[in-house]
Every structure is written in C-alpha cells, then in structure tokens.
Design a protein around this motif. Sequence first.
Motif, PDB file in Angstrom:
ATOM      1  N   ALA B 127       4.863  10.687  -0.610  1.00  0.00           N
ATOM      2  CA  ALA B 127       4.336  12.058  -0.606  1.00  0.00           C
ATOM      3  C   ALA B 127       3.248  12.216   0.455  1.00  0.00           C
ATOM      4  O   ALA B 127       2.874  13.327   0.814  1.00  0.00           O
ATOM      5  CB  ALA B 127       3.762  12.393  -1.981  1.00  0.00           C
ATOM      6  N   ILE B 128       2.743  11.102   0.965  1.00  0.00           N
ATOM      7  CA  ILE B 128       1.712  11.144   2.014  1.00  0.00           C
ATOM      8  C   ILE B 128       2.399  11.322   3.355  1.00  0.00           C
ATOM      9  O   ILE B 128       3.333  10.599   3.681  1.00  0.00           O
ATOM     10  CB  ILE B 128       0.883   9.841   2.016  1.00  0.00           C
ATOM     11  CG1 ILE B 128       0.181   9.645   0.665  1.00  0.00           C
ATOM     12  CG2 ILE B 128      -0.123   9.845   3.166  1.00  0.00           C
ATOM     13  CD1 ILE B 128      -0.620   8.349   0.570  1.00  0.00           C
ATOM     14  N   TYR B 144      -6.145   2.070   7.605  1.00  0.00           N
ATOM     15  CA  TYR B 144      -4.843   1.790   7.033  1.00  0.00           C
ATOM     16  C   TYR B 144      -4.675   2.264   5.591  1.00  0.00           C
ATOM     17  O   TYR B 144      -3.710   1.906   4.914  1.00  0.00           O
ATOM     18  CB  TYR B 144      -4.544   0.288   7.141  1.00  0.00           C
ATOM     19  CG  TYR B 144      -3.470   0.025   8.179  1.00  0.00           C
ATOM     20  CD1 TYR B 144      -3.711   0.302   9.520  1.00  0.00           C
ATOM     21  CD2 TYR B 144      -2.215  -0.439   7.824  1.00  0.00           C
ATOM     22  CE1 TYR B 144      -2.723   0.109  10.474  1.00  0.00           C
ATOM     23  CE2 TYR B 144      -1.218  -0.632   8.763  1.00  0.00           C
ATOM     24  CZ  TYR B 144      -1.481  -0.361  10.089  1.00  0.00           C
ATOM     25  OH  TYR B 144      -0.499  -0.546  11.028  1.00  0.00           O
ATOM     26  N   LEU B 145      -5.611   3.065   5.099  1.00  0.00           N
ATOM     27  CA  LEU B 145      -5.545   3.413   3.676  1.00  0.00           C
ATOM     28  C   LEU B 145      -4.315   4.239   3.308  1.00  0.00           C
ATOM     29  O   LEU B 145      -3.720   4.028   2.244  1.00  0.00           O
ATOM     30  CB  LEU B 145      -6.821   4.157   3.245  1.00  0.00           C
ATOM     31  CG  LEU B 145      -7.803   3.292   2.459  1.00  0.00           C
ATOM     32  CD1 LEU B 145      -9.044   4.092   2.114  1.00  0.00           C
ATOM     33  CD2 LEU B 145      -7.186   2.714   1.198  1.00  0.00           C
ATOM     34  N   ASP B 146      -3.916   5.167   4.173  1.00  0.00           N
ATOM     35  CA  ASP B 146      -2.716   5.945   3.857  1.00  0.00           C
ATOM     36  C   ASP B 146      -1.515   5.018   3.709  1.00  0.00           C
ATOM     37  O   ASP B 146      -0.699   5.177   2.783  1.00  0.00           O
ATOM     38  CB  ASP B 146      -2.442   6.982   4.956  1.00  0.00           C
ATOM     39  CG  ASP B 146      -3.308   8.224   4.794  1.00  0.00           C
ATOM     40  OD1 ASP B 146      -4.050   8.319   3.791  1.00  0.00           O
ATOM     41  OD2 ASP B 146      -3.243   9.094   5.680  1.00  0.00           O
ATOM     42  N   ALA B 147      -1.417   4.055   4.610  1.00  0.00           N
ATOM     43  CA  ALA B 147      -0.297   3.103   4.549  1.00  0.00           C
ATOM     44  C   ALA B 147      -0.396   2.238   3.296  1.00  0.00           C
ATOM     45  O   ALA B 147       0.611   1.945   2.643  1.00  0.00           O
ATOM     46  CB  ALA B 147      -0.279   2.241   5.811  1.00  0.00           C
ATOM     47  N   ILE B 148      -1.624   1.832   2.953  1.00  0.00           N
ATOM     48  CA  ILE B 148      -1.821   1.011   1.742  1.00  0.00           C
ATOM     49  C   ILE B 148      -1.393   1.791   0.504  1.00  0.00           C
ATOM     50  O   ILE B 148      -0.669   1.290  -0.358  1.00  0.00           O
ATOM     51  CB  ILE B 148      -3.299   0.570   1.620  1.00  0.00           C
ATOM     52  CG1 ILE B 148      -3.653  -0.422   2.724  1.00  0.00           C
ATOM     53  CG2 ILE B 148      -3.575  -0.041   0.238  1.00  0.00           C
ATOM     54  CD1 ILE B 148      -5.143  -0.712   2.851  1.00  0.00           C
ATOM     55  N   LEU B 149      -1.838   3.053   0.417  1.00  0.00           N
ATOM     56  CA  LEU B 149      -1.490   3.873  -0.750  1.00  0.00           C
ATOM     57  C   LEU B 149       0.013   4.148  -0.806  1.00  0.00           C
ATOM     58  O   LEU B 149       0.623   4.120  -1.882  1.00  0.00           O
ATOM     59  CB  LEU B 149      -2.277   5.191  -0.733  1.00  0.00           C
ATOM     60  CG  LEU B 149      -3.794   5.060  -0.886  1.00  0.00           C
ATOM     61  CD1 LEU B 149      -4.447   6.434  -0.892  1.00  0.00           C
ATOM     62  CD2 LEU B 149      -4.151   4.291  -2.153  1.00  0.00           C
ATOM     63  N   ARG B 152       1.656   0.930  -1.925  1.00  0.00           N
ATOM     64  CA  ARG B 152       1.393   0.695  -3.347  1.00  0.00           C
ATOM     65  C   ARG B 152       2.291   1.575  -4.206  1.00  0.00           C
ATOM     66  O   ARG B 152       2.910   1.124  -5.180  1.00  0.00           O
ATOM     67  CB  ARG B 152      -0.080   0.997  -3.659  1.00  0.00           C
ATOM     68  CG  ARG B 152      -0.475   0.730  -5.090  1.00  0.00           C
ATOM     69  CD  ARG B 152      -1.918   1.109  -5.380  1.00  0.00           C
ATOM     70  NE  ARG B 152      -2.120   2.539  -5.435  1.00  0.00           N
ATOM     71  CZ  ARG B 152      -3.244   3.125  -5.848  1.00  0.00           C
ATOM     72  NH1 ARG B 152      -4.287   2.378  -6.191  1.00  0.00           N
ATOM     73  NH2 ARG B 152      -3.363   4.430  -5.886  1.00  0.00           N
ATOM     74  N   ALA B 155       5.846   0.323  -4.193  1.00  0.00           N
ATOM     75  CA  ALA B 155       6.007  -0.860  -5.059  1.00  0.00           C
ATOM     76  C   ALA B 155       6.071  -0.434  -6.523  1.00  0.00           C
ATOM     77  O   ALA B 155       6.890  -0.939  -7.293  1.00  0.00           O
ATOM     78  CB  ALA B 155       4.861  -1.836  -4.825  1.00  0.00           C
ATOM     79  N   GLU B 161       9.122  -0.792   0.548  1.00  0.00           N
ATOM     80  CA  GLU B 161       8.372  -0.160   1.634  1.00  0.00           C
ATOM     81  C   GLU B 161       8.408   1.353   1.460  1.00  0.00           C
ATOM     82  O   GLU B 161       9.211   1.866   0.682  1.00  0.00           O
ATOM     83  CB  GLU B 161       9.014  -0.530   2.987  1.00  0.00           C
ATOM     84  CG  GLU B 161       8.146  -1.342   3.938  1.00  0.00           C
ATOM     85  CD  GLU B 161       7.067  -0.499   4.617  1.00  0.00           C
ATOM     86  OE1 GLU B 161       6.705   0.576   4.113  1.00  0.00           O
ATOM     87  OE2 GLU B 161       6.570  -0.926   5.673  1.00  0.00           O
TER      88      GLU B 161
END
Lengths: 286, 286
Positions: B127-128, B144-149, B152, B155, B161
């Motif tokens: 959704a990001i 990198y927080l958008d990618a981390i969220l 996550r 997963a 991915e």
Amino acid sequence: MFWLNGEIFDGPRAPFDLTDRGLLLGDGVFDTALVLGGRIFCGEAHLKRLFEAMAALGIRADHGQIHQAAEALSARGKDGVLRLTVTRGPGPRGLRPQEPQHPTILATFAPLSPNLFFAPLSLHLSAIRRNETSPTSRLKTLNYLDAILAARDAAEKGHDEALLLNCAGRVACAAAGNVFAVFGQEIVTPPLSEGVLPGIIRSVILAECGAREAALDFTEVMTADALFVTNSVRLISPVTRLGDRALRSSESRVIGDLQHHIRQALLAECTADLPFPQAPAAHKSG
Amino acid sequence: MFWLNGEIFDGPRAPFDLTDRGLLLGDGVFDTALVLGGRIFCGEAHLKRLFEAMAALGIRADHGQIHQAAEALSARGKDGVLRLTVTRGPGPRGLRPQEPQHPTILATFAPLSPNLFFAPLSLHLSAIRRNETSPTSRLKTLNYLDAILAARDAAEKGHDEALLLNCAGRVACAAAGNVFAVFGQEIVTPPLSEGVLPGIIRSVILAECGAREAALDFTEVMTADALFVTNSVRLISPVTRLGDRALRSSESRVIGDLQHHIRQALLAECTADLPFPQAPAAHKSG
C-alpha cells in the motif's frame, strides 16, 4: 552532552555498534523538544508521540530508560533543545527486522537558538512531494533526506523554508514544521491523513486555540490572509513570503494572539525567565 | 569486518561521532555489492553509482579512500557482501548541511547467503507508494523505512518481497530490487523516472540482454508471462506469485537465459569457484 544506552558522554564520540539499523537504514524515530529552566515544554506529549512512533515501527525500547535519559539531560542542560533518538538497534544484513531486538537509545542536548523563536520566515514551494501513502509521513523518523533536499533547495532560491504538497497535490507541511492558514478569524491546518506529522505545537493550537483541520489546496493557501509554520524550536513563525507572493502574516492579530498563548504556556510550564522579549515582535506590530 | 574512516575493526563497536547526520537524519548513501574470490562483481559500476549519489546530495567524501576501503575488505573477506556507506558526517542541529563537511566512510563485510542467489520469490502489492517526485527514489540512500515497512507487511501476508507502485499508480520496484516483466521474448522494466533505483544487475540486463525501459501499469504486469526481481545479492529471482496470482516464472526460458548470462559474467569477472550449482534451478527446469 550525550546519553547513549545509559551512559553520559560529554563529547560526541562514543563506542557505537556499526551494525545499528538506525545508522545503516534509517530504521528509527526521534523527537525534538524545547527545554527551559530544566523543564521540557509539553514533555508528556513529546514522549507520548515518540512512544507511538516506536509502536508503529515495532521498536520496543524501554520507556523508563527514555524518560530517564530525557530527565538527566534536561536537568543538567537547563536551557536548550533535547533530542531523543530511538533506533531498532544492531542487526544482521537485510531489510526485515530480526528478533531479539536491542534498541539504541540516544539523547542529545544542544544549545538554544533564541533568535529562532517566533522568527518570521519565507517559504519556497518544493518540487518534492510528501508521500501520504507512507505511514512514515506521519511519524518523526530518521528518514529526513526529502526534507533536507527541500530545505537546501529553498535556501538556494533565497527562502528560509520549504512548503511541501503531498502526492495528491494538496498542502502537507513545511520541511521542518506544520503549516497553518488564517482566513479571517479561522485557523486551518491539513489533517494527518494528508501526510502530516502530528506536531506538538500544532496539537496545542488545535486543542486550545480553536483551530481546525481541513484539507487545503495550494490555491486556497495562496488566498489566505496569513500563514504560519509551527515546530517545537521555532514555536510559531509567521510566513512573510510564499514564493513571489508577499504576506502580511507578521502583522496578523490572529497569529500574534497564538504567539501570546504559547508564550503564556511556556511561562506556566517551564520558567519565568523566557529567553525572548516580553511580547513577540509580531504581536507588537499587530 | 568493519572499515571506519581509515581504520579496520574486527568487532562491530567502534568510536563514532554521535552527531553524525547519517545516524540522526539518514543523510547519506550506500552501496551493496557481491564479492567472490576477493573481487567485487561489477565493482566499477557500483562505485560509479555511489559517487553519483554522493554528488546528487553534495557529499564530498574522498573517492580514493572509498576505493581503498572497498579493496581492503574485499581482499580480506574473499566471499561475501560488501557494503559501502557514506554519510555527510557530523554536524550541528538543523536540516541544512553546514560547511566544512567531514563525511563518514564506513565499509562492512558480511557473509554470503548463497541460498539467495537466483532464489524464486513471491510478491505482495504494497500500500506504500514509491515517491517518484523525490530525487531520493533514484538514489540508494539511508532512508529505507518505507522499504522496511513494505517488506515487513509482505512477510506478514506470507510473501517474500513487496512490489511498490509509484504515486502515479504505475509499477516502480520491489522493496529491495528492480522489477522486470517478460512478454513473449520481450523483457521490460520501468525507467528511472518512475521512481526507480538504477540497479547494477538491472543495468547489465538492459545493456547486454536486449531488455528495454517502459512504463508499466499494474494491469499490464498482471498479464505478463513471467516476472523477475533483480538485485546485487539475489541476482535474478523469478517471481512465483504476485498476490493471489501464481506465475510460472521459474520455468521461463527467458529468465533462465538471463540467469545463465549473469552466471557467465560472474565466472569471467570474479572466480571459477561459484558458490551455487552449475546451472541455476530455474534453468534446469526451463
């Protein structure tokens, strides 16, 4: 003055884990608060927002330790800017956070910049949009590059701050602050859903000064009687210029009253020895 | 193994300046490269991209030192993942970078994850959105927080991915890699202007394997014969599932041929002792 995971350091160099995800991936949050007379202005609200941001990212640092860091540095520093940083801590390579986590708590205390309080500023419309589709647009995270680039661009164009629209083309915020528009006696600021950080001064103005949330088109903002930017270090800054358009925000009685309100709140909560004149400049000329 | 501003450390803890803007604001860039037999795969391309990202942000770290760090760790580590991180270095409070700058150069070397090479993966539509209005969407920055969220969230939904659209609603990339679609013999990936990182494996496929850049709607991607994700650690990963839709990408001859091409390039550039089977899994079943 620095507090890192329970130890106080006078200088900036300290033993640090180079696999910290805050350093390597921006995986963390922070808070910046004004401290006067050893007291944090709106301290509980600042900590509450920090804890909520940690929860949103799933960072489980000890609240008691963060309280402790904040109190230790504020008591020692007296007047200044307290910054609390909490990262997810060290971790192996890869995006996905691993368990167990060992969050890093870092607190720093910087000198006051009293010349920033209530200081008027000019705004440059940034080409970078605030990404309201990301939860990080509503959290104070370590991912500040968009704001840095927007602020740098504004400075190169001769302005003090940047105004960011969101991806839908509506007004979001400044690079380092919330934006309010004044229409007559009405005070309006975009809701958080527009990609807006829940600023602490913003929430005071919404809760105590009759301001309201509403989506704002750029064309509406261009017709406002006055504009101002809020953050915890500048407090309330009248906008004197938006791009080429001059604004008489510094003469706005509405903004002057808000500045007076914040000044009274500081007096009540922190110290009688405020590091700026009796009445803010804007109020005197209002 | 760590290299920090000219010194080598075996453990992760080292004296670090806690005012570093990389740590406090995500003000920096990085690069991740595969090292086999002490040689960095596409080493010059990796360094060139890193230097370009530094230039885009106005970070003036010494290129010679970065070369030195890369060579020192690669020669010692032999097989692994080299990460080069360059931040704007320490600085006072505030968004705008101050002069003079003293950039921080940090290099780390992590063990190989040979099970990731060519490993198939499933994609979850995030959704990001990827913010193509920001220059940082085309740079490998510390934000990198958008990618981390997104990773996550993927997963949690049972996927490996995330697939990110951009703010215009078109396909951008994966959380940690570029996305390609295969239509018959045609291989297509979105152009950088869509908010895409110039991946090194991506550029090899564009330059040497007849792939082309074109904007991709999500509906087009849903009709592709096969999809794959590229990055410097996974190399080429066939997409076996996109949300609920199963894909036979692992059986794609086109993807098998690309994997073979990358394998040959690794053999030619790095080492005859590749840490994965003679033919990648996808090729065997193709």
